[in-house]
Design a protein around this motif. Sequence first.
Motif, PDB file in Angstrom:
ATOM      1  N   GLU A 331      25.931  -3.130  42.612  1.00 49.60           N
ATOM      2  CA  GLU A 331      24.620  -2.484  42.648  1.00 49.60           C
ATOM      3  C   GLU A 331      24.394  -1.691  43.941  1.00 49.60           C
ATOM      4  O   GLU A 331      23.457  -0.885  44.028  1.00 49.60           O
ATOM      5  CB  GLU A 331      23.503  -3.514  42.471  1.00 49.60           C
ATOM      6  N   SER A 332      25.255  -1.906  44.947  1.00 53.03           N
ATOM      7  CA  SER A 332      25.123  -1.185  46.219  1.00 53.03           C
ATOM      8  C   SER A 332      25.985   0.074  46.265  1.00 53.03           C
ATOM      9  O   SER A 332      25.887   0.854  47.221  1.00 53.03           O
ATOM     10  CB  SER A 332      25.508  -2.100  47.391  1.00 53.03           C
ATOM     11  N   LEU A 333      26.819   0.285  45.278  1.00 50.55           N
ATOM     12  CA  LEU A 333      27.673   1.465  45.252  1.00 50.55           C
ATOM     13  C   LEU A 333      26.846   2.717  44.980  1.00 50.55           C
ATOM     14  O   LEU A 333      25.807   2.669  44.309  1.00 50.55           O
ATOM     15  CB  LEU A 333      28.750   1.320  44.177  1.00 50.55           C
ATOM     16  N   ASP A 334      27.325   3.848  45.464  1.00 48.79           N
ATOM     17  CA  ASP A 334      26.700   5.135  45.160  1.00 48.79           C
ATOM     18  C   ASP A 334      26.691   5.342  43.652  1.00 48.79           C
ATOM     19  O   ASP A 334      27.589   4.873  42.928  1.00 48.79           O
ATOM     20  CB  ASP A 334      27.495   6.251  45.830  1.00 48.79           C
ATOM     21  N   ILE A 335      25.678   6.060  43.156  1.00 44.62           N
ATOM     22  CA  ILE A 335      25.511   6.203  41.704  1.00 44.62           C
ATOM     23  C   ILE A 335      26.674   6.936  41.033  1.00 44.62           C
ATOM     24  O   ILE A 335      26.845   6.845  39.819  1.00 44.62           O
ATOM     25  CB  ILE A 335      24.190   6.917  41.353  1.00 44.62           C
ATOM     26  N   HIS A 336      27.476   7.656  41.803  1.00 40.81           N
ATOM     27  CA  HIS A 336      28.646   8.321  41.211  1.00 40.81           C
ATOM     28  C   HIS A 336      29.760   7.329  40.899  1.00 40.81           C
ATOM     29  O   HIS A 336      30.683   7.646  40.145  1.00 40.81           O
ATOM     30  CB  HIS A 336      29.173   9.400  42.147  1.00 40.81           C
ATOM     31  N   TRP A 337      29.678   6.127  41.484  1.00 38.42           N
ATOM     32  CA  TRP A 337      30.734   5.128  41.297  1.00 38.42           C
ATOM     33  C   TRP A 337      30.195   3.795  40.783  1.00 38.42           C
ATOM     34  O   TRP A 337      30.965   2.923  40.405  1.00 38.42           O
ATOM     35  CB  TRP A 337      31.463   4.884  42.619  1.00 38.42           C
ATOM     36  N   ARG A 338      28.897   3.641  40.798  1.00 40.21           N
ATOM     37  CA  ARG A 338      28.305   2.379  40.359  1.00 40.21           C
ATOM     38  C   ARG A 338      28.664   2.129  38.890  1.00 40.21           C
ATOM     39  O   ARG A 338      28.645   3.055  38.073  1.00 40.21           O
ATOM     40  CB  ARG A 338      26.787   2.425  40.521  1.00 40.21           C
ATOM     41  N   PRO A 339      29.002   0.885  38.532  1.00 45.12           N
ATOM     42  CA  PRO A 339      29.298   0.606  37.115  1.00 45.12           C
ATOM     43  C   PRO A 339      28.157   1.062  36.214  1.00 45.12           C
ATOM     44  O   PRO A 339      26.976   0.923  36.552  1.00 45.12           O
ATOM     45  CB  PRO A 339      29.463  -0.918  37.091  1.00 45.12           C
ATOM     46  N   THR A 412      35.784  -5.431  38.494  1.00 44.40           N
ATOM     47  CA  THR A 412      34.544  -4.736  38.861  1.00 44.40           C
ATOM     48  C   THR A 412      33.973  -3.948  37.699  1.00 44.40           C
ATOM     49  O   THR A 412      32.755  -3.867  37.527  1.00 44.40           O
ATOM     50  CB  THR A 412      34.807  -3.789  40.052  1.00 44.40           C
ATOM     51  N   PHE A 413      34.845  -3.382  36.866  1.00 42.19           N
ATOM     52  CA  PHE A 413      34.387  -2.474  35.808  1.00 42.19           C
ATOM     53  C   PHE A 413      34.672  -2.985  34.397  1.00 42.19           C
ATOM     54  O   PHE A 413      34.544  -2.226  33.435  1.00 42.19           O
ATOM     55  CB  PHE A 413      35.034  -1.095  36.009  1.00 42.19           C
ATOM     56  N   LYS A 414      35.008  -4.236  34.257  1.00 42.60           N
ATOM     57  CA  LYS A 414      35.386  -4.748  32.940  1.00 42.60           C
ATOM     58  C   LYS A 414      34.230  -4.711  31.957  1.00 42.60           C
ATOM     59  O   LYS A 414      34.432  -4.539  30.748  1.00 42.60           O
ATOM     60  CB  LYS A 414      35.945  -6.154  33.052  1.00 42.60           C
ATOM     61  N   TYR A 415      32.999  -4.869  32.436  1.00 44.19           N
ATOM     62  CA  TYR A 415      31.880  -4.869  31.501  1.00 44.19           C
ATOM     63  C   TYR A 415      31.629  -3.477  30.925  1.00 44.19           C
ATOM     64  O   TYR A 415      31.194  -3.352  29.776  1.00 44.19           O
ATOM     65  CB  TYR A 415      30.623  -5.411  32.171  1.00 44.19           C
ATOM     66  N   ASP A 416      31.919  -2.445  31.701  1.00 44.35           N
ATOM     67  CA  ASP A 416      31.861  -1.089  31.147  1.00 44.35           C
ATOM     68  C   ASP A 416      32.904  -0.912  30.050  1.00 44.35           C
ATOM     69  O   ASP A 416      32.652  -0.278  29.023  1.00 44.35           O
ATOM     70  CB  ASP A 416      32.098  -0.056  32.254  1.00 44.35           C
ATOM     71  N   VAL A 417      34.086  -1.475  30.276  1.00 46.50           N
ATOM     72  CA  VAL A 417      35.155  -1.400  29.276  1.00 46.50           C
ATOM     73  C   VAL A 417      34.722  -2.109  28.003  1.00 46.50           C
ATOM     74  O   VAL A 417      34.876  -1.585  26.887  1.00 46.50           O
ATOM     75  CB  VAL A 417      36.461  -2.024  29.830  1.00 46.50           C
ATOM     76  N   GLU A 418      34.168  -3.300  28.137  1.00 39.79           N
ATOM     77  CA  GLU A 418      33.824  -4.124  26.972  1.00 39.79           C
ATOM     78  C   GLU A 418      32.590  -3.605  26.244  1.00 39.79           C
ATOM     79  O   GLU A 418      32.570  -3.543  25.006  1.00 39.79           O
ATOM     80  CB  GLU A 418      33.594  -5.565  27.426  1.00 39.79           C
ATOM     81  N   LEU A 419      31.556  -3.239  26.974  1.00 38.90           N
ATOM     82  CA  LEU A 419      30.309  -2.806  26.341  1.00 38.90           C
ATOM     83  C   LEU A 419      30.484  -1.536  25.517  1.00 38.90           C
ATOM     84  O   LEU A 419      29.894  -1.400  24.437  1.00 38.90           O
ATOM     85  CB  LEU A 419      29.238  -2.574  27.405  1.00 38.90           C
ATOM     86  N   PHE A 420      31.290  -0.622  26.016  1.00 38.45           N
ATOM     87  CA  PHE A 420      31.402   0.679  25.372  1.00 38.45           C
ATOM     88  C   PHE A 420      32.699   0.854  24.597  1.00 38.45           C
ATOM     89  O   PHE A 420      33.021   1.952  24.149  1.00 38.45           O
ATOM     90  CB  PHE A 420      31.219   1.781  26.410  1.00 38.45           C
ATOM     91  N   GLY A 421      33.429  -0.243  24.408  1.00 40.80           N
ATOM     92  CA  GLY A 421      34.550  -0.255  23.472  1.00 40.80           C
ATOM     93  C   GLY A 421      35.743   0.583  23.852  1.00 40.80           C
ATOM     94  O   GLY A 421      36.415   1.134  22.962  1.00 40.80           O
TER      95      GLY A 421
END
Length: 436
Positions: A331-339, A412-421
């Motif tokens: 949540e502290s990452l810049d919005i260009h890299w935030r999950p 760090t980004f696994k939930y993006d992988v799982e949520l969006f298939g």
Amino acid sequence: MQYRFRETEDHMQTRPTYYYTDCFSMAGASKTLTFAVMLLGVAFFVISFSMVMFKDSNVKLPESPKSELSAGNVAGVTPRLSKKGEQQIQRLDTGNTVVTFGRQSMEMKHPLKNVTEGRGFMSTTALDKETMSEANASLAANYEQSNELDYREWNLEQARRKAILRETCAQHPNWNMSIERISRGFNLLWPFIYDDKYKVIYCTICKVASTTWKSVFLVLMGKYNSTQAVDLGQWYTLDRSLHTLQKLRNPAEIEKRLRTYKKFIFVREPFSRELSGYRNKLHKMNKYYQKTIGTKIIRQFRKNPDKEALQTGVGVTFTEFVKYLTKTPPESLDIHWRPMYKMVLPCAIEYDYIGHLETADWDTHNILKETGINHVVEIPSQKASNLSGSNDIFNGFFNELNASLVQDMYNTFKYDVELFGYPLPELIAKKLGRNP
């Protein structure tokens, strides 16, 4: 919308005149024989006239029961379909003729129309009028049917994407929250851009064609006539002029829009998105990001950095960047890299449409249509190349990372992988010891 074949004109040869002679008109011949000869002469005249009349006519049936026509490739006509129109091929059996035509593509709205009305006409040399009429009607009907099939296919894909999202959210009930709570959490609502006239909400994600979609909303606001006319040099001011739910400040107004407006989002394969952000903000010359974040990364993750690097932030390696991603709270990452899942409230807001940057043209075409703004704004074709995570650029950067660092990045980004298939890119799966 009608699709027709061009008819060719074939000029008949000048018809010769035929005479018959009464060869038996000598004195004393019987009337019966004379009458018979006259009948034979008339029959000969009719047969001869017919043979000449139809000698060069093109009105005839195909030589074989099924002759194959392709758009612009009949009777010696060379096809001139553009590359954009060279899509999947559909075949239509009209009874006497098999007609083939290119399926509609996103980049060319009416490829069949372009073929049949000016880019390589179909000849009717091998068609009689009845067959031509049947083929003409069937082509028009099947063209519309192909659009309908494509739209149904898109709806099925949308259902699949939303089902994956719901199934993943069901495993994380703590991610859910009520619309009422969202409406009061103004700090959560900055990515949500809305338009009251068309009752539509778009959740923006940096590095996922967000500038393009913000341009759409500027057109809807009446600031520009087209997305191509948007002055990117004034982007900072334009960005601030967009209507976001965060600016409303009235929970009741926010809640009403979230409940009643059409809502859509565009996402991207997570590893490709992170690489794109790195290349755009740190790898290429970007003084602001290099000074504010690049210097921080070098100071934290480089051993014995030189003075210039500490001052300018130029030269951050991809390995250093990934270490920064994985060691910083998401949540502290810049919005260009935030999950993505940290910004879009995927389990709290029920999106009507989920677009993927990898299928941008397909999704954009249908979302514009579904939201009713397709007649107001048009988005130029968006190239989907180099987005799949299988290209040389992607592999070149990710080959720098060891398996341990790739695992940290996946965590760090696994939930993006799982949520969006998204399936794992081949190289990432290999480094993780999995099947892609």
